[in-house]
Enzyme design. Sequence first.
Site, mmCIF file in Angstrom:
data_model
loop_
_atom_site.group_PDB
_atom_site.id
_atom_site.type_symbol
_atom_site.label_atom_id
_atom_site.label_comp_id
_atom_site.label_asym_id
_atom_site.label_seq_id
_atom_site.Cartn_x
_atom_site.Cartn_y
_atom_site.Cartn_z
ATOM 1 N N GLY A 201 32.047 36.059 41.504
ATOM 2 C CA GLY A 201 32.022 36.647 40.178
ATOM 3 C C GLY A 201 33.390 37.102 39.713
ATOM 4 O O GLY A 201 34.395 36.398 39.860
ATOM 5 N N CYS A 202 33.443 38.324 39.169
ATOM 6 C CA CYS A 202 34.678 38.851 38.614
ATOM 7 C C CYS A 202 35.751 39.082 39.668
ATOM 8 O O CYS A 202 36.939 39.128 39.353
ATOM 9 C CB CYS A 202 34.399 40.155 37.871
ATOM 10 S SG CYS A 202 33.380 39.958 36.388
ATOM 11 N N ALA A 203 35.362 39.244 40.923
ATOM 12 C CA ALA A 203 36.338 39.469 41.991
ATOM 13 C C ALA A 203 37.084 38.201 42.372
ATOM 14 O O ALA A 203 38.096 38.259 43.078
ATOM 15 C CB ALA A 203 35.641 40.040 43.224
#
Length: 391
Positions: free
Chosen positions: A163-165
Site C-alpha cells: 500500500g502506501c508504505a
Amino acid sequence: MLHVLTAPHPGEVSSVRSSQRVKETALATICRPAIAVPENVITMDETLDMARRVYSGSPHLPLALRLITNTGVRKRHIVQPLERTLQHPGFEIRNKIYEREAKRRVPPVVQQALANAELTARDVDAIIYVSCTGFMMPSMTAWLINSMGFRSDTRQIPIAQLGCAAGAAAINRAHDFCVAHPRANVLIVACEFCSLCYQPSDGDVGSLLSDGLFGDAVAATVVRGEGGTGVRLQRNAAYLIPDTEDWISYDVKDTGFHFRLDKRVPGTMEPLAPVLREISGQHGWDVQGLDFYIIHAGGPRILDDLCKYLGVAPEEFRFSRSTLTEYGNIASAVVLDSLARMFDENEVTDGARGMIAGFGPGITAEVSLGQWTAGETEFEFEEAFSEVVPA
C-alpha cells in the site's frame, strides 16, 4: 526488535575489507524523482458536492463531510472524468483500464527519471515497480523491459501489497540491492490509480473519507550505485506495529478492491514516533535536529501527530503537506513527490541530513536515513575516506 541495514561508521571499521563496504554502501544515491498526474481534476468543492449527491441517505455523511474538509486537500487528479469514475463497470474492465493507463502514462515518467539521473535504460540493473491499485501478471516490469530498451537481464522486483508504505519500501529495497551489487543502478516506479478502487456501494466512514482523500499519480526515480546528485542513503529499517494488520486493508470481492480503514489508524504516530527516534539515534543522529523530512502524507492528522511526538516544527514537513494539499494521498507515490518538491525548492545544502518514511498496511513503517550530496566523484570520496580509514 528493529531490523536495520546500515553502513558502519568509520570509527567502527577495523579492516580494509569493511572500509570498502562503507564506500560501496555510501554511494547509493536517490536522484531527482519525476512525477506526472492525470489531466482530470476534482476540487474539494466538487468532492463535497459528489458526496452529498451520492450518499445523501447515509447517516455517516455529516461526519464524512467534516473529515473530508479537514484533510486540506484542495484538488486531486484522476485518470477518468469524475462522472465516469463514479460508475462501476466491473473489476475486469477496471483492471483493463489500469493496465491501459499504466502503459500510457508510465514510460514518459520513466524517461524523465532516467534523464534526471543522467542514465539510460541500458544502465539500469533492476526495476522495482510498486502499486496497490491494479494487477498485472507478468508484472509491469516485464512490459517496461520489452518496450523501453532495458537489458533482458534486468532484475524485476514488483511490490504489490504494501500500500502506501511501498514507496519508502522501494527506496529501501533499492538501497539493499546497491549494497549487494556495488555500482548497480535501480529504477523505482510507483503507479497508483486510486480512483479505480472507488466503490459506490460502500458507505462506511472510512470509505467516504477515502473518496475525498486519495488521488492518482505516477512517479519514478533512480537510485544510483555510484555518483549522482540527491540523497545518499546510509541506513534503512522497517517496523510493524503488532496486531494491527486489519487496520488498513482491502476486502477483495467480485467488484474489486474495497478499502477498509480503522478509526484507530490516525493514532498510530504515537507508537511509531519512538521507533523513528530510535532508528535515528542508532545512526548517531537526533531525530529533532535533522535538516529535512520526507514523510508519507497519509492525512493531516498523521503529519500533525508526528510533528508533536518527534518535537519537530510543522514547517519541517512542508514538502509532505504540499503533496497532500495539491494531489491528495497518492499512496506509494507520496514520498517520491515530496522528495521531488525538496529538489525543486533547491535550498538543501551539501551534507544535509534527513529522513524518508512511509507508512501503510500492517501497520508498517519503512524508514531510511541519508545525506544530501552534490555528487562528488568516486576518486574524491576515496580520498576523503582514506583520511579516516587508511588502506
